[in-house]
Write a protein that holds these residues in place. Sequence first.
Motif, short mmCIF file in Angstrom:
data_model
loop_
_atom_site.label_atom_id
_atom_site.label_comp_id
_atom_site.label_asym_id
_atom_site.label_seq_id
_atom_site.Cartn_x
_atom_site.Cartn_y
_atom_site.Cartn_z
N UNK A 1 0.90 -1.05 0.09
CA UNK A 1 0.05 0.04 0.13
C UNK A 1 0.98 1.30 0.01
N UNK A 2 0.46 2.21 -0.49
CA UNK A 2 1.10 3.57 -0.51
C UNK A 2 0.53 4.23 0.66
N UNK B 1 1.67 8.25 -5.24
CA UNK B 1 2.11 6.77 -6.15
C UNK B 1 3.11 6.88 -6.96
N UNK B 2 3.00 8.06 -7.62
CA UNK B 2 4.27 8.50 -8.61
C UNK B 2 5.84 8.63 -8.03
N UNK B 3 5.57 9.13 -6.81
CA UNK B 3 6.77 9.16 -5.98
C UNK B 3 7.25 8.01 -5.43
N UNK C 1 12.03 8.97 -14.22
CA UNK C 1 10.81 9.24 -14.53
C UNK C 1 9.30 8.43 -14.70
N UNK C 2 8.20 9.07 -14.78
CA UNK C 2 7.25 8.33 -14.63
C UNK C 2 5.93 8.76 -15.70
N UNK C 3 5.56 7.31 -16.43
CA UNK C 3 4.62 7.41 -17.40
C UNK C 3 3.13 7.26 -16.69
N UNK C 4 2.34 8.17 -17.00
CA UNK C 4 0.86 7.81 -16.56
C UNK C 4 0.22 7.56 -18.05
N UNK C 5 -0.59 6.34 -17.51
CA UNK C 5 -1.46 5.84 -18.66
C UNK C 5 -2.94 5.66 -18.17
N UNK D 1 7.80 19.89 -9.81
CA UNK D 1 8.21 20.95 -8.82
C UNK D 1 9.19 20.18 -7.84
N UNK D 2 9.12 18.92 -7.82
CA UNK D 2 10.00 18.08 -6.81
C UNK D 2 11.08 17.57 -7.75
N UNK D 3 11.13 17.84 -9.28
CA UNK D 3 12.11 17.37 -9.89
C UNK D 3 11.64 15.92 -10.61
N UNK D 4 10.62 15.47 -10.52
CA UNK D 4 10.32 14.23 -10.90
C UNK D 4 9.62 14.48 -12.26
#
Lengths: 329, 222
Positions: A29-30, A88-90, A97-101, A121-124
């Motif tokens: 769980x996040x 969740x991305x963090x 990096x993160x891909x949102x689908x 803003x957090x550099x992600x």
Amino acid sequence: MKKVINNPSDVVEETIEGFLAAYNHSFRKVENVNGITRRNLKDKVGVVIGGGSGHEPLFMGFAGDGLADGVTIGNVFAAPSPNNVQSVAQAVDSGKGVLFVYGNYMGDILNFDMAAELLEMEGIESRTVLVRDDVASAPMERYEDRRGIAGDVFVFKIAGGAAEQGLDLESVAKVTQKASDQTFSIGVALNPGTMPDSGESTFTLADDEIEFGMGIHGEPGVERTKMMTADELTERLMERLLDESKIDSGEEVSVLVNGLGSTTLMELFIVNRKVAQILEDKSITIHDMDVNSYCTTQEMGGLSITLLKLDSELKELYDAPANSPYYKK
Amino acid sequence: MQTDALIINLNATQVKEMFLYVGEKVRENKPLLTKIDSAIGDGDHGIGMSIGFTKAEENLKEKEFTTINEVIKTVGMSMMTSMGGASGVIFGTMFIGGVKGLEPHEKLNLPILAEIFEKSLEAIKVRGKASLGDKTMIDAFEPAVERLKQCSDNNKSLLEGLKNAEEGADKGVELSKEYIAKFGRAKSLGERAIGHQDAGATSVWIIFKSMREWVEGLSKHA
């Protein structure tokens, strides 16, 4: 409609708890949000999928090897909040990096976009690929308005496969976008689902009627008509789908016949039989067929047919190994 | 005896009490909002607003506030983080958007309220890419903000401003019936959405109406 639930306001959290009780070895769980990630996160682009809950096994069932790394889910049929997406991305970001689908819905776009700004803003770094497979939801001239339905599954598969290969964010996003552009679906609704909170039906339809093209939240379709046989219904769906997708003889597809919740596997196989016949008649090569209820709307009755038009790149990613509680390759 | 005009500002605790009352009223109207949204939307607006204000109540009750900025931010963040959906971002922005970058205030008066909601309106338009006449909450919010500004420019009392804003929102809700939707599920209905009011606009009206009621109650008991 009778529903096996406790307090309606607890359905999402309790669904996650039950999922994790079953698959605790692979997922965690996040903290503080309705989201999960894989336990064995790799040093690669993170794939995050999500949307409103109530469509199980979407979305949690599609996290795993060669699929999504993280899943963010909202309240029933409502997009997850920006902080939910962000957390969740963090949790999945390895620095690449993160891909949102996710499916093309206003609520999802607003929340994921806001999360993307917060992450920046957090550099992600993040990229987004929207799934717009439902050909009945808007004509080609308004492609931007087309909604995402069961075709999500194929696009998640390609995104997960590409990320697993170790491609960079830009490349994963590019091939996932191609998969999204080549995924076409059409559905037919037989009965509504009900909202767990209010017990209200998501739409009304007479006992002897069906609606072609109706969305998975009861969005109006293209034609309401009398019930017909499986073969007639499949012919109607396939005619429109082949026409809209421009998939022609000599081309190659993967097929998903997706049940919307209460339509039985028996019925789905009967439909799939006809889909196979039609594709063979048109000399369209069937690479793979999947018959399952992946994208549901509670006990909604009906089904959708999805075609993913393959080229060599997509085919390789489609065939790449994948393993999640609800999807294996 | 005090008159309405003497209620010119609210301290942070009063603003908190006012929004607790607003939340109570929004939750009371959950069935109405659900009914309106079910006609042309996806039927979850009442549920979402109720979730948002329940969270706001929880977070407001937890703390004592010294600035009105913190109170309003708490309301907005509660909605933004708990609701999800388009409404979570839009109604969260209705509160957060206006206090973002605003210097801290211990009291809320009409000019400050008008300034806050004017900034919120702009933020919502940027975020949602919608404008007046698109059958969204803006149809009620924009006229309400206009009225707040007019009353503020004419040195009216807070209560007078809220009365006018409520009236503006109410008219906006009525006008929203005539519009074709540009967003959400109602969009796919085209002209079939005409005759139905927008659920988000209705929520805006309920928010202003209950703010007015609370301040009116304060005037009467003062």
